[in-house]
Scaffold this motif. Structure first.
Motif, mmCIF file in Angstrom:
data_model
loop_
_atom_site.group_PDB
_atom_site.id
_atom_site.type_symbol
_atom_site.label_atom_id
_atom_site.label_comp_id
_atom_site.label_asym_id
_atom_site.label_seq_id
_atom_site.Cartn_x
_atom_site.Cartn_y
_atom_site.Cartn_z
ATOM 1 N N ASN A 223 0.827 -1.214 0.000
ATOM 2 C CA ASN A 223 0.000 0.000 0.000
ATOM 3 C C ASN A 223 0.855 1.255 0.000
ATOM 4 O O ASN A 223 0.496 2.273 -0.603
ATOM 5 C CB ASN A 223 -0.908 0.025 1.232
ATOM 6 N N ALA A 224 2.010 1.189 0.673
ATOM 7 C CA ALA A 224 2.864 2.370 0.803
ATOM 8 C C ALA A 224 3.425 2.826 -0.542
ATOM 9 O O ALA A 224 3.824 3.993 -0.686
ATOM 10 C CB ALA A 224 4.005 2.088 1.777
ATOM 11 N N GLU A 225 3.439 1.945 -1.532
ATOM 12 C CA GLU A 225 3.950 2.328 -2.851
ATOM 13 C C GLU A 225 3.066 3.367 -3.526
ATOM 14 O O GLU A 225 3.516 4.077 -4.431
ATOM 15 C CB GLU A 225 4.066 1.082 -3.739
ATOM 16 N N ASP A 226 1.818 3.447 -3.112
ATOM 17 C CA ASP A 226 0.884 4.387 -3.737
ATOM 18 C C ASP A 226 0.892 5.763 -3.084
ATOM 19 O O ASP A 226 0.231 6.687 -3.585
ATOM 20 C CB ASP A 226 -0.539 3.823 -3.695
ATOM 21 N N TYR A 227 1.598 5.924 -1.991
ATOM 22 C CA TYR A 227 1.588 7.213 -1.299
ATOM 23 C C TYR A 227 2.166 8.328 -2.161
ATOM 24 O O TYR A 227 1.748 9.479 -2.059
ATOM 25 C CB TYR A 227 2.362 7.122 0.021
ATOM 26 N N GLN A 228 3.126 7.995 -3.015
ATOM 27 C CA GLN A 228 3.745 9.010 -3.871
ATOM 28 C C GLN A 228 2.764 9.584 -4.895
ATOM 29 O O GLN A 228 2.998 10.665 -5.433
ATOM 30 C CB GLN A 228 4.948 8.410 -4.602
ATOM 31 N N TYR A 229 1.684 8.858 -5.152
ATOM 32 C CA TYR A 229 0.649 9.342 -6.067
ATOM 33 C C TYR A 229 -0.550 9.932 -5.307
ATOM 34 O O TYR A 229 -1.506 10.393 -5.930
ATOM 35 C CB TYR A 229 0.144 8.214 -6.961
ATOM 36 N N GLY A 230 -0.512 9.869 -4.005
ATOM 37 C CA GLY A 230 -1.651 10.302 -3.194
ATOM 38 C C GLY A 230 -2.607 9.176 -2.862
ATOM 39 O O GLY A 230 -3.574 9.357 -2.119
ATOM 40 N N GLY A 231 -2.356 7.976 -3.410
ATOM 41 C CA GLY A 231 -3.228 6.830 -3.159
ATOM 42 C C GLY A 231 -3.168 6.358 -1.722
ATOM 43 O O GLY A 231 -2.084 6.188 -1.165
ATOM 44 N N GLY A 232 -4.329 6.139 -1.122
ATOM 45 C CA GLY A 232 -4.389 5.717 0.278
ATOM 46 C C GLY A 232 -4.270 6.881 1.246
ATOM 47 O O GLY A 232 -4.357 6.685 2.463
ATOM 48 N N ILE A 233 -4.069 8.078 0.705
ATOM 49 C CA ILE A 233 -3.971 9.289 1.533
ATOM 50 C C ILE A 233 -5.083 10.258 1.150
ATOM 51 O O ILE A 233 -5.900 10.647 1.986
ATOM 52 C CB ILE A 233 -2.596 9.971 1.350
ATOM 53 N N SER A 234 -5.110 10.617 -0.135
ATOM 54 C CA SER A 234 -6.108 11.566 -0.621
ATOM 55 C C SER A 234 -7.288 10.886 -1.298
ATOM 56 O O SER A 234 -8.340 11.490 -1.464
ATOM 57 C CB SER A 234 -5.462 12.548 -1.605
ATOM 58 N N TYR A 235 -7.107 9.651 -1.715
ATOM 59 C CA TYR A 235 -8.197 8.895 -2.341
ATOM 60 C C TYR A 235 -7.985 7.414 -2.057
ATOM 61 O O TYR A 235 -6.879 6.972 -1.739
ATOM 62 C CB TYR A 235 -8.268 9.160 -3.846
ATOM 63 N N ASN A 236 -9.097 6.670 -2.137
ATOM 64 C CA ASN A 236 -9.053 5.235 -1.845
ATOM 65 C C ASN A 236 -8.534 4.452 -3.040
ATOM 66 O O ASN A 236 -8.801 4.797 -4.192
ATOM 67 C CB ASN A 236 -10.439 4.729 -1.459
ATOM 68 N N VAL A 237 -7.810 3.403 -2.758
ATOM 69 C CA VAL A 237 -7.306 2.487 -3.774
ATOM 70 C C VAL A 237 -7.953 1.129 -3.512
ATOM 71 O O VAL A 237 -7.862 0.604 -2.394
ATOM 72 C CB VAL A 237 -5.769 2.370 -3.704
ATOM 73 N N PRO A 238 -8.628 0.523 -4.512
ATOM 74 C CA PRO A 238 -9.359 -0.730 -4.279
ATOM 75 C C PRO A 238 -8.525 -1.833 -3.640
ATOM 76 O O PRO A 238 -9.016 -2.535 -2.745
ATOM 77 C CB PRO A 238 -9.825 -1.127 -5.687
ATOM 78 N N ARG A 239 -7.263 -1.978 -4.025
ATOM 79 C CA ARG A 239 -6.481 -3.082 -3.470
ATOM 80 C C ARG A 239 -6.042 -2.831 -2.029
ATOM 81 O O ARG A 239 -5.522 -3.732 -1.377
ATOM 82 C CB ARG A 239 -5.256 -3.371 -4.344
ATOM 83 N N HIS A 240 -6.279 -1.630 -1.524
ATOM 84 C CA HIS A 240 -5.949 -1.342 -0.135
ATOM 85 C C HIS A 240 -6.989 -1.910 0.829
ATOM 86 O O HIS A 240 -6.947 -1.622 2.029
ATOM 87 C CB HIS A 240 -5.818 0.158 0.082
ATOM 88 N N VAL A 241 -7.919 -2.694 0.303
ATOM 89 C CA VAL A 241 -8.952 -3.293 1.159
ATOM 90 C C VAL A 241 -8.341 -4.244 2.183
ATOM 91 O O VAL A 241 -8.960 -4.553 3.204
ATOM 92 C CB VAL A 241 -10.010 -4.023 0.294
ATOM 93 N N GLY A 242 -7.133 -4.699 1.947
ATOM 94 C CA GLY A 242 -6.455 -5.550 2.921
ATOM 95 C C GLY A 242 -6.514 -7.021 2.554
ATOM 96 O O GLY A 242 -6.781 -7.394 1.407
ATOM 97 N N VAL A 243 -6.281 -7.871 3.538
ATOM 98 C CA VAL A 243 -6.328 -9.315 3.338
ATOM 99 C C VAL A 243 -7.413 -9.898 4.229
ATOM 100 O O VAL A 243 -7.709 -9.379 5.307
ATOM 101 C CB VAL A 243 -4.967 -9.972 3.644
ATOM 102 N N PHE A 244 -8.015 -10.991 3.747
ATOM 103 C CA PHE A 244 -9.071 -11.672 4.497
ATOM 104 C C PHE A 244 -8.537 -13.027 4.940
ATOM 105 O O PHE A 244 -8.100 -13.829 4.110
ATOM 106 C CB PHE A 244 -10.322 -11.824 3.639
ATOM 107 N N VAL A 245 -8.548 -13.249 6.236
ATOM 108 C CA VAL A 245 -7.921 -14.446 6.790
ATOM 109 C C VAL A 245 -8.932 -15.235 7.616
ATOM 110 O O VAL A 245 -9.856 -14.657 8.208
ATOM 111 C CB VAL A 245 -6.699 -14.084 7.657
ATOM 112 N N PRO A 246 -8.778 -16.575 7.675
ATOM 113 C CA PRO A 246 -9.674 -17.385 8.497
ATOM 114 C C PRO A 246 -9.509 -17.060 9.985
ATOM 115 O O PRO A 246 -8.391 -16.857 10.467
ATOM 116 C CB PRO A 246 -9.239 -18.826 8.192
#
Length: 252
Positions: A223-246
């Motif tokens: 997720n941190a790779e998108d910070y340089q574009y504003g992703g995850g800070i100024s707008y949502n990024v779909p893949r930042h939804v995280g991981v789903f674990v049992p």
């Protein structure tokens, strides 16, 4: 003068008393309901969402809370306490939830009451908000990052749709915050869910467990790779939804 008798041998008097008692009891729940203990039952979904906001840990979980006792209960607080490999990492209180499965936005979690037989079931977000100073710095840094990106977007030649990258000095505060707050390293986690209620005897705590693998941690760190574009800070990024674990019940 006719003889007088005590009122308690007058069957007319007792007929009135019985009638009044019947009316009173008709307004009350059955005795077996009144005698049932004050009790909450809690069920959770078998999968847990693990994510973060610039490193700040977030957990998403569907929680169903039912009042199986005989009196109205008030749920004051719901939270999870997270540990990894025996080390306590912190508490994440319920902050917001989705009213329906199709809701696109969440609503604030506030205390609520449950009458006997009622239940409350929602997808809940657990997280700790930034402290006041961190929130202030975050907003200042976000404003500077947004201004730099907007300036570079406006400077592009007409028809140029290339993505722009913010100055590294403006991205650095967010990567530093990520490094300070990120906790989702590979390991075995214990997840203690607590529901605090009034009266306190109805409160509930149960432990669950889940595992994060290296691939899970890597996905979350990306997720941190998108910070340089504003992703995850100024707008949502779909893949930042995280991981789903049992999620499984913890024994021991």
């Amino acid at each position: 003068m006719p003889p007088t008798h005590p009122f308690y041998v007058d069957w007319t008097f007792w007929a009135v008393i019985v009638a009044l008692l019947a009316v009173l009891l008709s307004q009350l729940p059955p005795v077996h309901i009144l005698l049932r203990p004050k009790r909450l039952e809690v069920e959770v979904h078998s999968r847990l969402q693990v994510t973060h906001q610039v490193g700040n840990p977030n957990v998403g979980l569907y929680v169903n809370i039912a009042n199986t006792g005989g009196r109205e209960l008030r749920v004051r607080r719901v939270q999870v306490d997270v540990s990894r490999d025996g080390k306590y990492l912190g508490a994440l209180p319920a902050q917001n939830y989705f009213e329906t499965p199709s809701s696109q936005s969440s609503v604030l979690f506030v205390p609520f009451s449950l009458k006997p037989g009622e239940h409350w079931g929602h997808a809940v977000n657990f997280l700790s908000f930034f402290d006041r100073q961190t929130e202030k710095l975050y907003r200042q840094n976000q404003s500077a990052l947004d201004a730099d990106i907007r300036r570079k977007l406006d400077a592009r030649p007409k028809g140029d749709e290339q993505i722009v990258v913010a100055e590294q000095s403006l991205v650095a505060p967010f990567t530093a915050l990520f490094d300070r707050l990120f906790i989702w390293e590979p390991g075995e986690y214990v997840f203690a869910l607590s529901v605090n209620a009034d009266p306190g005897s109805a409160s509930y705590t149960k432990k669950y467990r889940f595992t994060l693998y290296e691939s899970d941690t890597l996905a979350l760190r990306k997720n941190a790779e998108d910070y340089q574009y504003g992703g995850g800070i100024s707008y949502n990024v779909p893949r930042h939804v995280g991981v789903f674990v049992p999620l499984a019940e913890h024994v021991g």
